[in-house]
Enzyme design. Sequence first.
Site, PDB file in Angstrom:
ATOM      1  CE  LYS A  80      -3.134  -2.289  -0.512  1.00 49.32           C
ATOM      2  NZ  LYS A  80      -4.982  -2.631   0.991  1.00 49.32           N
TER       3      LYS A  80
HETATM    4  C1  LIG Z   1      -5.675  -4.137   0.693  1.00 47.12           C
HETATM    5  C2  LIG Z   1      -7.081  -3.525   1.455  1.00 47.12           C
HETATM    6  C3  LIG Z   1      -7.925  -3.950   2.617  1.00 47.12           C
HETATM    7  C4  LIG Z   1      -7.467  -4.596   2.910  1.00 47.12           C
HETATM    8  O1  LIG Z   1      -6.412  -3.877   3.872  1.00 47.12           O
HETATM    9  P1  LIG Z   1      -5.204  -5.030   5.149  1.00 47.12           P
HETATM   10  O2  LIG Z   1      -4.557  -4.060   6.073  1.00 47.12           O
HETATM   11  O3  LIG Z   1      -4.275  -5.678   4.270  1.00 47.12           O
HETATM   12  O4  LIG Z   1      -6.273  -5.453   5.977  1.00 47.12           O
HETATM   13  C5  LIG Z   1      -9.094  -3.209   2.421  1.00 47.12           C
HETATM   14  N1  LIG Z   1      -9.805  -2.810   1.317  1.00 47.12           N
HETATM   15  C6  LIG Z   1      -8.980  -2.730  -0.134  1.00 47.12           C
HETATM   16  C7  LIG Z   1      -9.472  -1.541  -1.295  1.00 47.12           C
HETATM   17  C8  LIG Z   1      -7.605  -3.434  -0.062  1.00 47.12           C
HETATM   18  O5  LIG Z   1      -6.751  -3.142  -1.214  1.00 47.12           O
END
Ligand SMILES: *Cc1c(COP(=O)(O)O)cnc(C)c1O
Length: 389
Positions: A191
């Site tokens: 991310k």
């Molecule tokens: C990555 C992601 C999540 C979950 O994030 P985590 O930190 O891995 O739990 C939720 N929604 C979207 C759109 C994502 O891309």
Amino acid sequence: MAQLTNQSVFLPFALPDIGEEEIDEVVDSLRSGWITTGPKTKRFEQSFAEFLGGDVQAIAVNSATAGLHLAVEALGIGPGDEVITTVHTFTATAEIIRYMGADPVFVDIDPNTYCIDPEKVRKAITAKTKAIIPVHYAGLAAPMDEILQLGADYGLAIVEDAAHAIPTTHRGRLIGSLPSDVTVFSFYATKPLATGEGGMVVTRNPDIAKRCRVMRLHGIDRDAFDRYTSKRPSWYYEVVAPGFKYNMTDLAAALGIQQLKKALRFQKSRERIAARYLEAFSELPLRLPPLPTNGDMHSWHLFPVQLDDSALVDRDEFIARMAEHAIGCSVHYRPLHLHPYWRDTYSLKPEQFPCATRICERLVSLPIYSRMTEEDQSRVIGSVREILS
Ligand SMILES: *Cc1c(COP(=O)(O)O)cnc(C)c1O
């Protein structure tokens, strides 16, 4: 042994941008003895709230999934309730609704933004609807004016899935500072800000903030006792609910503190790459990603292109050819209605989601991250051009 040419060094789809500052901050935590939730988590929460303008509470958790779960739990969503969300997302957005025994009601996206279509949301509202969860797909803000208006008109809570959206603005305001009930960010390894695993719950509502803090750590309420006596023994705590184990470690927070300082710089790098791609691909048989309006900031977490039907190769072939060029690509997303659990549990049909269904067969995400060199970017551009022209 054959000499490695630059061409044969695999360019991954995503890489975190971890510098010496992050490494030093983690080492400092290791030497300090505080390796789980402690002073750095608190500092990260404070800097995160300040980054968003200061008048919000930020609650650090160990993933965005955990944060979204805490949000719907704090909103009191339960069996018999419906929560409206998009199919064009990661399964975490919807699974947390099932955690509460409630039902997701899926709606299609707007083909011009790839975000949830507010008109389709309006049509999906019933007497059971309790909340709407928009996703700022790829880092482009969802149509929040319309969504917040629907929330106000129908008395629905708004929980923003902002996993892609730091920093993203909507009408000049950072996502996380809009008047929704809760916004949740992700710091998963791929991310825009990465702490390995991690997330942040952001809210202005003190009751929601309080509930999230208590439920983040086993339903333990350390303040309950404080209120009644000043002589609280240090070992004392009260369990007020069957909570979760969702707290962030100080090791992750150490990464987060330093990553946050670079958030705008990372965005600028990704924006520059996006600008290069937008220009380089303008004549190719593909559809470029939706762009922000009103001069808003796009986080450019993803650079999703849609291959035209007239392209020489289909999407799967394109990804295979890019892999032959030693470049990693991905697909965001295979929409939820095509996954067995969601399809079968809610009898979902592709015809109910014509935009998401159509787009997903053509969609491919190209590498876009701050660690890419100009040469890396040129390699991507050269390969995409070669494969498509
Ligand atoms: C990555 C992601 C999540 C979950 O994030 P985590 O930190 O891995 O739990 C939720 N929604 C979207 C759109 C994502 O891309």
